[in-house]
Design a protein around this motif. Structure first.
Motif, PDB file in Angstrom:
ATOM      1  N   GLN B 119       0.831  -1.208   0.000  1.00  0.00           N
ATOM      2  CA  GLN B 119       0.000   0.000   0.000  1.00  0.00           C
ATOM      3  C   GLN B 119       0.863   1.255   0.000  1.00  0.00           C
ATOM      4  N   TRP B 120       1.929   1.222   0.821  1.00  0.00           N
ATOM      5  CA  TRP B 120       2.845   2.371   0.875  1.00  0.00           C
ATOM      6  C   TRP B 120       3.527   2.536  -0.479  1.00  0.00           C
ATOM      7  N   GLU B 121       3.956   1.404  -1.037  1.00  0.00           N
ATOM      8  CA  GLU B 121       4.679   1.457  -2.310  1.00  0.00           C
ATOM      9  C   GLU B 121       3.774   2.007  -3.407  1.00  0.00           C
ATOM     10  N   ALA B 122       2.504   1.565  -3.366  1.00  0.00           N
ATOM     11  CA  ALA B 122       1.555   2.043  -4.366  1.00  0.00           C
ATOM     12  C   ALA B 122       1.394   3.563  -4.259  1.00  0.00           C
ATOM     13  N   CYS B 123       1.357   4.060  -3.004  1.00  0.00           N
ATOM     14  CA  CYS B 123       1.221   5.503  -2.802  1.00  0.00           C
ATOM     15  C   CYS B 123       2.416   6.242  -3.382  1.00  0.00           C
ATOM     16  N   THR B 124       3.599   5.679  -3.160  1.00  0.00           N
ATOM     17  CA  THR B 124       4.802   6.299  -3.705  1.00  0.00           C
ATOM     18  C   THR B 124       4.744   6.288  -5.231  1.00  0.00           C
ATOM     19  N   LEU B 128       1.620  10.176  -4.443  1.00  0.00           N
ATOM     20  CA  LEU B 128       0.753  10.858  -3.491  1.00  0.00           C
ATOM     21  C   LEU B 128       1.635  11.578  -2.471  1.00  0.00           C
ATOM     22  N   SER B 129       1.126  12.708  -1.992  1.00  0.00           N
ATOM     23  CA  SER B 129       1.884  13.423  -0.966  1.00  0.00           C
ATOM     24  C   SER B 129       1.814  12.632   0.351  1.00  0.00           C
ATOM     25  N   VAL B 130       2.726  12.948   1.272  1.00  0.00           N
ATOM     26  CA  VAL B 130       2.763  12.242   2.563  1.00  0.00           C
ATOM     27  C   VAL B 130       1.404  12.365   3.252  1.00  0.00           C
ATOM     28  N   ARG B 131       0.851  13.587   3.203  1.00  0.00           N
ATOM     29  CA  ARG B 131      -0.423  13.826   3.866  1.00  0.00           C
ATOM     30  C   ARG B 131      -1.537  12.971   3.279  1.00  0.00           C
ATOM     31  N   ARG B 132      -1.604  12.933   1.972  1.00  0.00           N
ATOM     32  CA  ARG B 132      -2.666  12.145   1.340  1.00  0.00           C
ATOM     33  C   ARG B 132      -2.450  10.663   1.566  1.00  0.00           C
ATOM     34  N   THR B 133      -1.172  10.228   1.575  1.00  0.00           N
ATOM     35  CA  THR B 133      -0.881   8.822   1.851  1.00  0.00           C
ATOM     36  C   THR B 133      -1.476   8.427   3.193  1.00  0.00           C
ATOM     37  N   TYR B 134      -1.213   9.268   4.215  1.00  0.00           N
ATOM     38  CA  TYR B 134      -1.710   8.933   5.548  1.00  0.00           C
ATOM     39  C   TYR B 134      -3.229   9.049   5.635  1.00  0.00           C
ATOM     40  N   THR B 135      -3.764  10.211   5.201  1.00  0.00           N
ATOM     41  CA  THR B 135      -5.186  10.458   5.462  1.00  0.00           C
ATOM     42  C   THR B 135      -6.105   9.616   4.577  1.00  0.00           C
ATOM     43  N   LYS B 136      -5.704   9.361   3.344  1.00  0.00           N
ATOM     44  CA  LYS B 136      -6.628   8.676   2.431  1.00  0.00           C
ATOM     45  C   LYS B 136      -6.369   7.172   2.354  1.00  0.00           C
ATOM     46  N   ILE B 137      -5.143   6.744   2.530  1.00  0.00           N
ATOM     47  CA  ILE B 137      -4.818   5.330   2.296  1.00  0.00           C
ATOM     48  C   ILE B 137      -4.497   4.586   3.597  1.00  0.00           C
ATOM     49  N   PRO B 140      -7.243   4.974   7.153  1.00  0.00           N
ATOM     50  CA  PRO B 140      -8.500   4.211   7.076  1.00  0.00           C
ATOM     51  C   PRO B 140      -8.281   2.705   7.223  1.00  0.00           C
ATOM     52  N   GLN B 141      -7.176   2.198   6.707  1.00  0.00           N
ATOM     53  CA  GLN B 141      -6.923   0.757   6.795  1.00  0.00           C
ATOM     54  C   GLN B 141      -6.411   0.359   8.171  1.00  0.00           C
ATOM     55  N   ALA B 142      -5.814   1.326   8.898  1.00  0.00           N
ATOM     56  CA  ALA B 142      -5.259   1.007  10.217  1.00  0.00           C
ATOM     57  C   ALA B 142      -6.349   0.979  11.281  1.00  0.00           C
ATOM     58  N   ILE B 143      -7.484   1.638  11.003  1.00  0.00           N
ATOM     59  CA  ILE B 143      -8.518   1.801  12.036  1.00  0.00           C
ATOM     60  C   ILE B 143      -9.007   0.482  12.656  1.00  0.00           C
ATOM     61  N   PRO B 144      -9.356  -0.554  11.847  1.00  0.00           N
ATOM     62  CA  PRO B 144      -9.855  -1.780  12.499  1.00  0.00           C
ATOM     63  C   PRO B 144      -8.848  -2.384  13.474  1.00  0.00           C
ATOM     64  N   THR B 145      -7.552  -2.256  13.191  1.00  0.00           N
ATOM     65  CA  THR B 145      -6.533  -2.815  14.085  1.00  0.00           C
ATOM     66  C   THR B 145      -6.459  -2.049  15.398  1.00  0.00           C
TER      67      THR B 145
END
Lengths: 221, 228
Positions: B119-124, B128-137, B140-145
């Motif tokens: 997912q990180w690699e795809a963002c790179t 995507l900017s660092v901010r968008r990587t965190y907020t959009k990708i 949201p995926q970290a929340i259930p954990t």
């Protein structure tokens, strides 16, 4: 007074306090393990009244604060004719409280053992008790040791509360030194460092060692 | 029950309930501080500065391995030694906030680590900017954990607030000890405090479990959509 002079003067008091903390931790751990095993297995029982005793115990001790439980044991139990010394009340409260958390670890550990292990043991004609003792529990123990390491550090930290019913542990000693010298940073700082050393220098490596030993024993059979 | 006096119970109940309000405020404020600081601690460990990462990591380890009561005393008494006077509330909130921040930072960390590397690699790759990587990708995926951890520590911080009474924060437990000291009756105040704690923490734990399921269900649906 420099910090070294401070240490030189108060090292014996800190040491005495640390010994009491270690005693409280050891006795609390013993009690917590016993309570955790009893309550953990009771909660897994298929006999509903027994299961309910386990559930109620765990929920009560996890749902209220340790400090409240400790004061209750120390100040309220005497009204029912059970008078405990402060030292006994201290480790009793700590052990009963952390035991409730441990019970959930016991349950989690036992339930994490694969179903096929039960089936294989049953197929070999093992009595349910033997099956638990020889097959299921050793594997469960290995699974639950890492969380028990964390729980023991919580237990060590919890023993600091016994100072509030005047057990002369490390916390109590540091409070007294603070009162007589007004050197708060030194008094509380030193105590914090000693707690850290006990946690990371004794408990964490000890539990690691135990894990290695058990893992070896299980793989050799 | 043995020697239980109902008139006394009714007399002290309003005072205890009022103090319960303070307990809830203390837990809520402390939790807010912990949420913000915990995120800062977690993100600080992801920076490329080795020294910063090391210092934060070790501080968290230290805070997590030492008793909260002692930390509360430390914050309260060390300030005045250097000419900074903090009120019981301020120092209590700092101590409990820092303590739980170090726990929550581990939860944040586990959440961020649970997002697959792809997912990180795809963002790179998508620039995507660092901010968008965190907020959009990532987030949201970290929340259930992270939800169960956050829930447990919310109940945990609530149950640790009695420790604030040692420096004179007037919360529930403080009120009970005051009543005990004034009237020499301990049975009713301490039993009531226990009951109030149970009455709040049990439903809270249940609500958190429900919320957890709800989040999982709702995120599960969005994931299904993403697959299409």
């Amino acid at each position: 007074m420099s910090y070294l002079e401070f240490l030189y003067k108060y090292a014996p008091s800190f040491l005495n306090g640390a010994v009491v903390t270690l005693e409280q931790t050891a006795l609390g751990t013993l009690l917590a393990v016993i309570v955790a095993l009893i309550m953990g297995f009771m909660k897994m029982s298929s006999f509903i009244p027994v299961r309910w005793v386990g559930i109620v115990y765990i929920e009560i001790f996890r749902g209220t604060s340790l400090l409240v439980q400790m004061y209750w044991i120390f100040f309220v139990l005497p009204l029912f004719g059970i008078t405990l010394g402060k030292f006994e009340a201290g480790f009793l409260a700590v052990g009963l409280n952390l035991g409730a958390y441990g019970a959930e670890l016991v349950r989690g550990g036992v339930q994490s053992v694969p179903r096929s292990q039960y089936e294989a043991a049953t197929a070999l004609g093992m009595h349910p008790f033997t099956r638990m003792r020889r097959v299921i529990f050793p594997q469960a123990l290995l699974n639950m040791l890492p969380p028990w390491g964390n729980l023991l550090i919580e237990l060590l930290k919890a023993t600091a509360l016994v100072a509030l019913i005047s057990v002369a542990d490390l916390m109590f000693v540091s409070k007294q030194i603070n009162m007589s010298t007004f050197l708060s940073a030194q008094a509380f700082g030193t105590a914090l460092i000693i707690y850290y050393i006990i946690a990371r220098g004794i408990i964490t490596p000890g539990m690691r060692g135990l894990e290695c030993k058990l893992a070896k024993k299980l793989s050799i059979g | 029950m043995f020697d239980w006096r109902w008139d006394f119970t009714i007399e002290i109940l309003p005072r205890l309930l009022e103090a319960t309000g303070n307990t809830l405020i203390a837990a809520g404020l402390g939790y807010l501080i912990a949420l913000v600081l915990g995120l800062v601690f977690a993100l600080a460990q992801r920076t490329p500065y080795r020294l910063l990462t090391f210092a934060v990591r070790e501080s968290i380890e230290f805070i997590r391995s030492t008793p909260l009561v002692l930390q509360i005393f430390f914050v309260f008494y060390v300030g005045p030694q250097f000419g900074i006077r903090l009120s019981p509330w301020t120092s209590g909130m700092i101590a409990i906030g820092l303590h739980y921040a170090s726990y929550l930072s581990e939860v944040y960390r586990a959440g961020l680590d649970s997002v697959p590397k792809g997912q990180w690699e795809a963002c790179t790759a998508l620039n995507l900017s660092v901010r968008r990587t965190y907020t959009k990708i990532v987030i949201p995926q970290a929340i259930p954990t992270v939800i169960p951890g956050f829930g447990n520590y919310l109940v945990g911080i609530f149950k640790d607030t009695p420790m604030l009474s040692v420096i004179g924060v007037t919360e529930l437990f403080h009120a009970a000890t005051s009543i005990g000291a004034e009237t020499y009756r301990f049975l009713e105040p301490f039993t009531l405090v226990g009951a109030i704690f149970l009455a709040i923490s049990l439903p809270a734990a249940m609500l958190i479990r429900r919320f957890e399921d709800w989040i999982r269900a709702s995120l599960g649906m969005t994931k299904l959509h993403a697959k299409d």
